[in-house]
Motif scaffolding. Structure first.
Motif, PDB file in Angstrom:
ATOM      1  N   GLU A 168       0.767  -1.275  -0.528  1.00  0.00           N
ATOM      2  CA  GLU A 168      -0.248   0.119  -0.311  1.00  0.00           C
ATOM      3  C   GLU A 168       0.523   1.538  -0.055  1.00  0.00           C
ATOM      4  OE1 GLU A 168      -3.303   0.760   0.431  1.00  0.00           O
ATOM      5  OE2 GLU A 168      -4.103  -1.014   0.741  1.00  0.00           O
ATOM      6  N   LEU A 169       1.849   0.986   1.113  1.00  0.00           N
ATOM      7  CA  LEU A 169       2.980   2.431   1.370  1.00  0.00           C
ATOM      8  C   LEU A 169       4.095   2.671   0.077  1.00  0.00           C
ATOM      9  CD1 LEU A 169       3.581   2.184   4.783  1.00  0.00           C
ATOM     10  CD2 LEU A 169       2.715   4.203   3.291  1.00  0.00           C
ATOM     11  N   ASP A 170       4.178   1.526  -1.093  1.00  0.00           N
ATOM     12  CA  ASP A 170       5.040   1.716  -2.587  1.00  0.00           C
ATOM     13  C   ASP A 170       4.014   2.029  -3.501  1.00  0.00           C
ATOM     14  OD1 ASP A 170       6.872  -0.019  -0.855  1.00  0.00           O
ATOM     15  OD2 ASP A 170       6.726  -1.605  -1.450  1.00  0.00           O
ATOM     16  N   THR A 171       3.099   1.727  -3.002  1.00  0.00           N
ATOM     17  CA  THR A 171       1.866   2.367  -4.212  1.00  0.00           C
ATOM     18  C   THR A 171       1.702   3.569  -4.422  1.00  0.00           C
ATOM     19  OG1 THR A 171       1.235   0.089  -4.588  1.00  0.00           O
ATOM     20  CG2 THR A 171      -0.172   2.328  -5.692  1.00  0.00           C
ATOM     21  N   HIS A 172       0.862   4.251  -2.876  1.00  0.00           N
ATOM     22  CA  HIS A 172       0.328   5.377  -2.638  1.00  0.00           C
ATOM     23  C   HIS A 172       1.247   6.526  -2.156  1.00  0.00           C
ATOM     24  CE1 HIS A 172      -3.602   3.946  -2.960  1.00  0.00           C
ATOM     25  NE2 HIS A 172      -3.480   2.981  -2.342  1.00  0.00           N
ATOM     26  N   PHE A 173       3.022   6.306  -1.585  1.00  0.00           N
ATOM     27  CA  PHE A 173       3.649   7.193  -1.029  1.00  0.00           C
ATOM     28  C   PHE A 173       4.632   6.738  -1.995  1.00  0.00           C
ATOM     29  CE2 PHE A 173       7.319   8.176   1.000  1.00  0.00           C
ATOM     30  CZ  PHE A 173       6.967   9.720   1.081  1.00  0.00           C
TER      31      PHE A 173
ATOM     32  N   ALA B  95      -5.002  -0.275   6.646  1.00  0.00           N
ATOM     33  CA  ALA B  95      -3.152  -0.067   6.018  1.00  0.00           C
ATOM     34  C   ALA B  95      -3.452   1.288   4.139  1.00  0.00           C
ATOM     35  CB  ALA B  95      -2.469  -1.079   4.921  1.00  0.00           C
ATOM     36  N   TYR B  96      -4.602   1.286   4.104  1.00  0.00           N
ATOM     37  CA  TYR B  96      -4.647   2.127   3.019  1.00  0.00           C
ATOM     38  C   TYR B  96      -4.392   3.557   3.492  1.00  0.00           C
ATOM     39  CZ  TYR B  96      -7.684   4.612  -0.410  1.00  0.00           C
ATOM     40  OH  TYR B  96      -8.261   4.952  -1.282  1.00  0.00           O
ATOM     41  N   SER B  97      -5.625   4.330   4.549  1.00  0.00           N
ATOM     42  CA  SER B  97      -5.422   5.497   5.229  1.00  0.00           C
ATOM     43  C   SER B  97      -4.471   4.959   5.849  1.00  0.00           C
ATOM     44  CB  SER B  97      -6.591   4.895   6.438  1.00  0.00           C
ATOM     45  OG  SER B  97      -7.568   4.967   6.440  1.00  0.00           O
ATOM     46  N   VAL B  98      -3.353   4.316   6.378  1.00  0.00           N
ATOM     47  CA  VAL B  98      -1.775   5.314   6.475  1.00  0.00           C
ATOM     48  C   VAL B  98      -1.034   5.458   5.469  1.00  0.00           C
ATOM     49  CG1 VAL B  98      -0.198   4.503   7.253  1.00  0.00           C
ATOM     50  CG2 VAL B  98      -2.189   4.107   8.744  1.00  0.00           C
ATOM     51  N   ALA B  99      -1.497   4.795   4.150  1.00  0.00           N
ATOM     52  CA  ALA B  99      -0.885   5.353   2.741  1.00  0.00           C
ATOM     53  C   ALA B  99      -1.419   6.640   2.351  1.00  0.00           C
ATOM     54  CB  ALA B  99      -1.078   3.449   2.024  1.00  0.00           C
ATOM     55  N   LYS B 100      -3.009   6.499   2.306  1.00  0.00           N
ATOM     56  CA  LYS B 100      -3.650   8.479   1.949  1.00  0.00           C
ATOM     57  C   LYS B 100      -2.839   9.189   2.619  1.00  0.00           C
ATOM     58  CE  LYS B 100      -5.482   6.676  -1.950  1.00  0.00           C
ATOM     59  NZ  LYS B 100      -5.153   7.474  -3.201  1.00  0.00           N
ATOM     60  N   SER B 101      -3.067   9.043   3.693  1.00  0.00           N
ATOM     61  CA  SER B 101      -2.686  10.069   4.778  1.00  0.00           C
ATOM     62  C   SER B 101      -1.317  10.684   4.586  1.00  0.00           C
ATOM     63  CB  SER B 101      -2.458   9.773   5.810  1.00  0.00           C
ATOM     64  OG  SER B 101      -2.238  11.035   7.257  1.00  0.00           O
ATOM     65  N   ALA B 102       0.049   9.629   3.831  1.00  0.00           N
ATOM     66  CA  ALA B 102       1.032  10.012   3.506  1.00  0.00           C
ATOM     67  C   ALA B 102       1.012  10.539   2.628  1.00  0.00           C
ATOM     68  CB  ALA B 102       2.139   8.596   3.716  1.00  0.00           C
ATOM     69  N   GLU B 103       0.583  10.156   1.194  1.00  0.00           N
ATOM     70  CA  GLU B 103       0.142  10.808   0.094  1.00  0.00           C
ATOM     71  C   GLU B 103      -0.161  12.382  -0.211  1.00  0.00           C
ATOM     72  OE1 GLU B 103      -0.914   9.597  -4.437  1.00  0.00           O
ATOM     73  OE2 GLU B 103      -2.373   8.778  -2.955  1.00  0.00           O
TER      74      GLU B 103
END
Length: 237
Positions: free
Chosen positions: A96-101, A140-148
């Motif tokens: 998730e982080l590799d994709t969104h962030f 996990a999606y929320s964490v990744a989107k928050s980082a983005e």
């Protein structure tokens, strides 16, 4: 930023919001690079198709080299794995982080010099109201989107000197394939409406486009006690 006459690149253009963005760009008179991991899945008449996996730095560099005339970059590609943080698979959380962030950051870093060479242009990052809240079963999606979302705010400051507009598009649940596997019974946004709102925002030089009542509600709730917001969320099934 005028869409007519611009040259845009859209990630994840083979379906959902990305496809609608590519089609709306064409309607408004832009040249469009439509990208996907499987280019044969794009199928939009009038676009130039490029193979692109935003989690692969080699693929990102190749796309930037092939699309040197881009002055509008739209980072739309994303995933939603329905993974929690404490008990979820760690490799999936990293994906998730590799994709969104990391994927979004690699795209920005690769295309920032291209945009600068073409007068500055604009970057649009398609974000989510989940940038601002968490939901048990999809954390996990929320964490990744928050980082983005935070990335979007950061690169906006860094790229201001080269006259690059950076716009974050915040939306709630939309009628796309990603939502098909999520337990959600509320109203869904029309992805065509999201695409139009995003491009209208770019032309108006808005730094943030909040699409839909739910996204506006989530944003407004951030100034209040979090227990008020989370107390009204349904429990995950």
């Amino acid at each position: 930023m005028r869409i007519s006459g611009s040259t845009a690149l859209v990630t994840g253009a083979n379906r959902g919001i990305g496809r609608h963005l590519a089609e709306e760009l064409l309607k408004r008179g832009a040249k469009v690079y439509a990208t996907a991991r499987r280019p044969e899945s794009v199928g939009i008449p009038g676009v130039e198709v490029l193979r692109l996996d935003i989690t692969d730095p080699v693929s990102v560099k190749a796309a930037a080299a092939a699309a040197q005339d881009v002055d509008l970059l739209i980072n739309n590609a994303g995933i939603a794995t329905g993974t929690n943080l404490v008990t979820g698979d760690v490799d999936t959380i990293r994906r998730e982080l590799d994709t969104h962030f990391w994927g979004t950051l690699d795209m920005v870093r690769a295309f920032a010099p291209v945009l600068a060479a073409n007068g500055g242009g604009a970057i649009v990052n398609v974000l989510s109201a989940a940038s601002w809240f968490s939901y048990d079963g999809n954390n996990a999606y929320s964490v990744a989107k928050s980082a983005e979302w935070s990335l979007t705010n950061g690169v906006r400051l860094e790229l201001a000197g080269q006259n690059t507009l950076v716009t974050g598009v915040i939306l709630g649940a939309a009628d796309t394939d990603i939502m098909a596997g999520i337990d959600y019974d509320g109203p869904l946004l029309d992805p065509a409406d999201v695409a139009r709102a995003a491009l209208d925002g770019v032309e108006a030089r808005e730094v943030e486009v909040v699409v839909g009542d739910w996204s506006a509600h989530v944003k407004a709730s951030l100034a209040a006690d979090p227990s008020e917001f989370y107390g009204r969320l349904p429990a995950a099934s």
